[in-house]
Design a protein around this motif. Sequence first.
Motif, PDB file in Angstrom:
ATOM      1  N   THR A 150      28.532 -24.489   1.726  1.00  0.00           N
ATOM      2  CA  THR A 150      28.343 -24.198   0.930  1.00  0.00           C
ATOM      3  C   THR A 150      29.433 -22.672   0.577  1.00  0.00           C
ATOM      4  OG1 THR A 150      25.885 -25.002   0.958  1.00  0.00           O
ATOM      5  CG2 THR A 150      26.712 -23.266  -1.544  1.00  0.00           C
ATOM      6  N   ASN A 151      29.757 -23.283  -1.551  1.00  0.00           N
ATOM      7  CA  ASN A 151      30.817 -22.071  -1.563  1.00  0.00           C
ATOM      8  C   ASN A 151      30.251 -21.177  -2.500  1.00  0.00           C
ATOM      9  OD1 ASN A 151      33.048 -23.278  -0.709  1.00  0.00           O
ATOM     10  ND2 ASN A 151      33.110 -24.980  -2.560  1.00  0.00           N
ATOM     11  N   PHE A 152      30.218 -20.169  -2.290  1.00  0.00           N
ATOM     12  CA  PHE A 152      29.686 -18.903  -2.771  1.00  0.00           C
ATOM     13  C   PHE A 152      30.551 -18.050  -3.300  1.00  0.00           C
ATOM     14  CE2 PHE A 152      26.969 -19.960   0.619  1.00  0.00           C
ATOM     15  CZ  PHE A 152      26.006 -19.360   0.289  1.00  0.00           C
ATOM     16  N   THR A 153      30.657 -17.773  -4.997  1.00  0.00           N
ATOM     17  CA  THR A 153      31.431 -17.428  -5.550  1.00  0.00           C
ATOM     18  C   THR A 153      31.199 -15.839  -6.150  1.00  0.00           C
ATOM     19  OG1 THR A 153      31.959 -20.098  -6.715  1.00  0.00           O
ATOM     20  CG2 THR A 153      33.006 -17.803  -8.012  1.00  0.00           C
ATOM     21  N   CYS A 154      32.072 -15.196  -6.555  1.00  0.00           N
ATOM     22  CA  CYS A 154      31.864 -13.740  -7.171  1.00  0.00           C
ATOM     23  C   CYS A 154      32.492 -13.993  -7.918  1.00  0.00           C
ATOM     24  CB  CYS A 154      32.686 -12.381  -5.698  1.00  0.00           C
ATOM     25  SG  CYS A 154      32.276 -10.468  -7.128  1.00  0.00           S
ATOM     26  N   LYS A 155      31.959 -13.428  -9.523  1.00  0.00           N
ATOM     27  CA  LYS A 155      32.199 -13.747 -10.578  1.00  0.00           C
ATOM     28  C   LYS A 155      32.419 -12.147 -11.521  1.00  0.00           C
ATOM     29  CE  LYS A 155      31.856 -16.829 -15.009  1.00  0.00           C
ATOM     30  NZ  LYS A 155      31.334 -17.765 -15.488  1.00  0.00           N
ATOM     31  N   LEU A 156      33.441 -12.353 -11.919  1.00  0.00           N
ATOM     32  CA  LEU A 156      33.504 -10.964 -12.925  1.00  0.00           C
ATOM     33  C   LEU A 156      34.146 -11.471 -14.806  1.00  0.00           C
ATOM     34  CD1 LEU A 156      34.245  -8.334 -12.994  1.00  0.00           C
ATOM     35  CD2 LEU A 156      36.408  -8.372 -12.286  1.00  0.00           C
ATOM     36  N   GLU A 157      32.931 -11.266 -14.978  1.00  0.00           N
ATOM     37  CA  GLU A 157      32.991 -11.321 -16.670  1.00  0.00           C
ATOM     38  C   GLU A 157      33.366 -10.441 -17.479  1.00  0.00           C
ATOM     39  OE1 GLU A 157      29.732 -12.977 -17.743  1.00  0.00           O
ATOM     40  OE2 GLU A 157      30.401 -15.516 -16.974  1.00  0.00           O
ATOM     41  N   SER A 158      34.320 -10.015 -18.235  1.00  0.00           N
ATOM     42  CA  SER A 158      34.335  -9.298 -19.163  1.00  0.00           C
ATOM     43  C   SER A 158      34.589  -9.314 -20.713  1.00  0.00           C
ATOM     44  CB  SER A 158      35.766  -8.466 -18.633  1.00  0.00           C
ATOM     45  OG  SER A 158      37.277  -8.608 -19.058  1.00  0.00           O
ATOM     46  N   ASP A 159      35.298  -9.190 -21.734  1.00  0.00           N
ATOM     47  CA  ASP A 159      35.099  -9.557 -22.898  1.00  0.00           C
ATOM     48  C   ASP A 159      36.669 -10.158 -23.246  1.00  0.00           C
ATOM     49  OD1 ASP A 159      32.470  -8.144 -23.720  1.00  0.00           O
ATOM     50  OD2 ASP A 159      33.633  -6.433 -24.357  1.00  0.00           O
ATOM     51  N   GLU A 160      37.578  -9.659 -22.454  1.00  0.00           N
ATOM     52  CA  GLU A 160      38.610 -10.150 -22.044  1.00  0.00           C
ATOM     53  C   GLU A 160      39.239 -10.897 -21.176  1.00  0.00           C
ATOM     54  OE1 GLU A 160      41.451  -6.272 -22.061  1.00  0.00           O
ATOM     55  OE2 GLU A 160      40.647  -5.568 -24.040  1.00  0.00           O
ATOM     56  N   PHE A 161      38.465 -11.093 -19.765  1.00  0.00           N
ATOM     57  CA  PHE A 161      39.104 -11.921 -19.182  1.00  0.00           C
ATOM     58  C   PHE A 161      37.629 -12.077 -18.409  1.00  0.00           C
ATOM     59  CE2 PHE A 161      40.043  -7.456 -17.806  1.00  0.00           C
ATOM     60  CZ  PHE A 161      39.326  -8.262 -16.140  1.00  0.00           C
ATOM     61  N   THR A 162      38.578 -13.731 -17.630  1.00  0.00           N
ATOM     62  CA  THR A 162      37.611 -13.893 -16.691  1.00  0.00           C
ATOM     63  C   THR A 162      37.425 -14.061 -14.995  1.00  0.00           C
ATOM     64  OG1 THR A 162      35.700 -15.500 -17.649  1.00  0.00           O
ATOM     65  CG2 THR A 162      35.448 -16.171 -15.752  1.00  0.00           C
TER      66      THR A 162
END
Length: 352
Positions: free
Chosen positions: A117-129
């Motif tokens: 299984t793939n595990f993904t760390c995701k960073l979200e902000s108002d300007e970028f992902t």
Amino acid sequence: MFSVKFLTMLLKMVLLLLLFFTFISGEPLPNLGIYSPMNGEVIEVELGTAALITCTAVIDSCGSSLFWLRKNEFVERNDTLRYFYNFTNPCNISEEMSHWMNASLVFREVLEEDLSTNFTCKLESDEFTRFATITLNKTAGLSYSIITVCAVCITVVMAVTIFILVKFKVDVTLFLRDSIGLKCCQQNTSDGKIYDAFLLCYKSVTDGGLSEEDRKYLASTLEDQFGYSLCLYDQDVLPGQAVAEAVLDCIDESRAVILVPSFPDPELGSEVLSAIHASLAEKKTRLIFINTEQMEASTSGSFPEALQLLSKAGNSVTWKGGPPSSSFWKQLRYHLLAPQQAPKMGLLEQEF
């Protein structure tokens, strides 16, 4: 217009403020984004155990969020589940300043299904992902063949070592005693004894006893070559003293007794031999019984009863004479304790 003095004071205040913010801010942070783990990174884990994988990112405002996905589904923050995530909230300074944020993926137990299984760390902000996807891999362990080979090698080494120790135990013991001085190969010499051994001759029932020349060679080799202090009946017993009493006194003063067959010396009486056996059994004194090839060829029933008891009570060594390095001397020294003094020949060699 502002005076020169006022402008100077204003400039000093600006400089102080710059120094102050530089001091409290420390080193500048890297660019915004995820820094750990790397996208596509493979992380080794051990099945059936717990695991912790931390995602580290630099954010520019508290409106940013950092979380984990399993495939396309959110990983929950419920710490009662088998796997979950938690994060640290660094929003204790102004939103205009960038800072670190961590989100940890926690496994209470890693299962086989997690490896595919793939595990993904995701960073979200108002300007970028930003994304960082990882996969888990089982920790490489020793294969069954390697373990088998190691086990076989260890078994062979142990078997060879045991064989060498059994086959060459005399040589190994003498080497450790003489060259290294290993204490386990010799007993404490502070036992109050005067002599290392009592050399006692008895009349052989066959014609295979040691001659006077052989007996002298035996005594001189033990004393001069190997440093043993010997009690000799003809030399150390006072004239007129009772035989049994004199023999028992010599036994008391010696750490071992060496019975030497002789021919044609007078025979020790059976009462003396019986007294020797009783004394050795009581005091647990070492006894070395020297045989000859002619005596070994004779039947045991031809020996007096007291002599048979003595031959069974001690260690037997067959007389072969030869140089000090021969097997006879090794066997004899193996059954004796280490001498209380250094060999005389060794001392003479050191002086020169």
